[in-house]
Design a protein around this motif. Structure first.
Motif, PDB file in Angstrom:
ATOM      1  N   THR A  58       0.833  -1.207   0.000  1.00 46.76           N
ATOM      2  CA  THR A  58       0.000   0.000   0.000  1.00 46.76           C
ATOM      3  C   THR A  58       0.866   1.255   0.000  1.00 46.76           C
ATOM      4  O   THR A  58       1.954   1.258   0.584  1.00 46.76           O
ATOM      5  N   ASP A  60      -0.269   3.894   1.467  1.00 41.27           N
ATOM      6  CA  ASP A  60      -0.867   4.662   2.560  1.00 41.27           C
ATOM      7  C   ASP A  60       0.146   5.247   3.539  1.00 41.27           C
ATOM      8  O   ASP A  60      -0.081   6.322   4.091  1.00 41.27           O
ATOM      9  N   LEU A  84      -4.820   1.280  -1.979  1.00 36.90           N
ATOM     10  CA  LEU A  84      -5.201   1.913  -0.718  1.00 36.90           C
ATOM     11  C   LEU A  84      -5.975   0.929   0.152  1.00 36.90           C
ATOM     12  O   LEU A  84      -6.483  -0.084  -0.327  1.00 36.90           O
ATOM     13  N   HIS A  85      -6.094   1.267   1.426  1.00 39.18           N
ATOM     14  CA  HIS A  85      -6.797   0.405   2.381  1.00 39.18           C
ATOM     15  C   HIS A  85      -8.173  -0.014   1.888  1.00 39.18           C
ATOM     16  O   HIS A  85      -8.525  -1.193   1.916  1.00 39.18           O
ATOM     17  N   ALA A  89      -9.476  -3.792   1.243  1.00 39.57           N
ATOM     18  CA  ALA A  89     -10.612  -4.284   2.036  1.00 39.57           C
ATOM     19  C   ALA A  89     -11.722  -4.813   1.139  1.00 39.57           C
ATOM     20  O   ALA A  89     -12.421  -5.766   1.490  1.00 39.57           O
ATOM     21  N   VAL A 102      -8.512  -5.441   8.315  1.00 39.22           N
ATOM     22  CA  VAL A 102      -7.421  -5.215   7.364  1.00 39.22           C
ATOM     23  C   VAL A 102      -6.471  -4.213   8.012  1.00 39.22           C
ATOM     24  O   VAL A 102      -6.795  -3.038   8.160  1.00 39.22           O
ATOM     25  N   VAL A 103      -5.321  -4.715   8.426  1.00 30.28           N
ATOM     26  CA  VAL A 103      -4.371  -3.933   9.214  1.00 30.28           C
ATOM     27  C   VAL A 103      -2.951  -4.213   8.714  1.00 30.28           C
ATOM     28  O   VAL A 103      -2.718  -5.205   8.026  1.00 30.28           O
ATOM     29  N   ASP A 121       4.434   1.047  10.534  1.00 27.57           N
ATOM     30  CA  ASP A 121       3.537   0.804   9.404  1.00 27.57           C
ATOM     31  C   ASP A 121       4.252   1.093   8.086  1.00 27.57           C
ATOM     32  O   ASP A 121       4.075   0.361   7.101  1.00 27.57           O
ATOM     33  N   CYS A 126       2.417  -2.568   3.912  1.00 28.28           N
ATOM     34  CA  CYS A 126       1.330  -3.366   3.348  1.00 28.28           C
ATOM     35  C   CYS A 126       0.234  -3.574   4.381  1.00 28.28           C
ATOM     36  O   CYS A 126       0.371  -3.192   5.537  1.00 28.28           O
ATOM     37  N   TYR A 127      -0.849  -4.155   3.897  1.00 30.47           N
ATOM     38  CA  TYR A 127      -1.950  -4.558   4.774  1.00 30.47           C
ATOM     39  C   TYR A 127      -2.131  -6.061   4.687  1.00 30.47           C
ATOM     40  O   TYR A 127      -1.748  -6.691   3.690  1.00 30.47           O
TER      41      TYR A 127
END
Length: 134
Positions: A58, A60, A84-85, A89, A102-103, A121, A126-127
């Motif tokens: 990601t 983010d 993006l998140h 998701a 989703v973390v 992070d 990544c997630y």
């Protein structure tokens, strides 16, 4: 999914664990069928109780760094797309997303002595998420 090798290996009358770790960021939106088409197809053929695990890069947390990474991949002839998140998701849509959702992966299932608290992070970049098919 109808290949004899698959049906000889997997029993689709029982739950199956589908792992798409560090994979979907190599499937771009402009690819044939696109990422959601592929993921939705796989989700649809799996029986109730199956699980889906995804890790995905990601932008983010470090947009410039991830832009350089995906640019280097493209320059080497490897497609790539950070998401993006909300986009990541969406891969879990209509399935039951397991806690904590989703973390960043170091927050997914941290162990008491795994050092996850020392990973930022931005370093993870990544997630991760796990969901179960109802």
């Amino acid at each position: 999914m109808a290949a004899p090798e698959i049906s000889a290996t997997l029993d689709f009358t029982r739950p199956v664990a589908l792992s798409l770790n560090a994979l979907l960021h190599f499937v771009t939106d402009d690819s044939v069928d696109g990422d959601e088409g592929i993921v939705e197809h796989l989700k649809n053929v799996l029986p109730s109780g199956s699980t889906l695990t995804i890790t995905h890069v990601t932008p983010d947390f470090d947009p410039d760094g991830i832009a350089r990474l995906t640019g280097a991949h493209r320059a080497a002839g490897t497609p790539g797309q950070a998401r993006l998140h909300a986009e990541i998701a969406q891969f879990f849509a209509v399935w039951d997303l397991l806690n904590p959702g989703v973390v960043p992966p170091q927050r997914l299932r941290p162990g008491p002595d795994d050092g996850a608290e020392n990973i930022t992070d931005a370093e993870a970049a990544c997630y991760a998420g796990i969901a179960r098919k109802p």
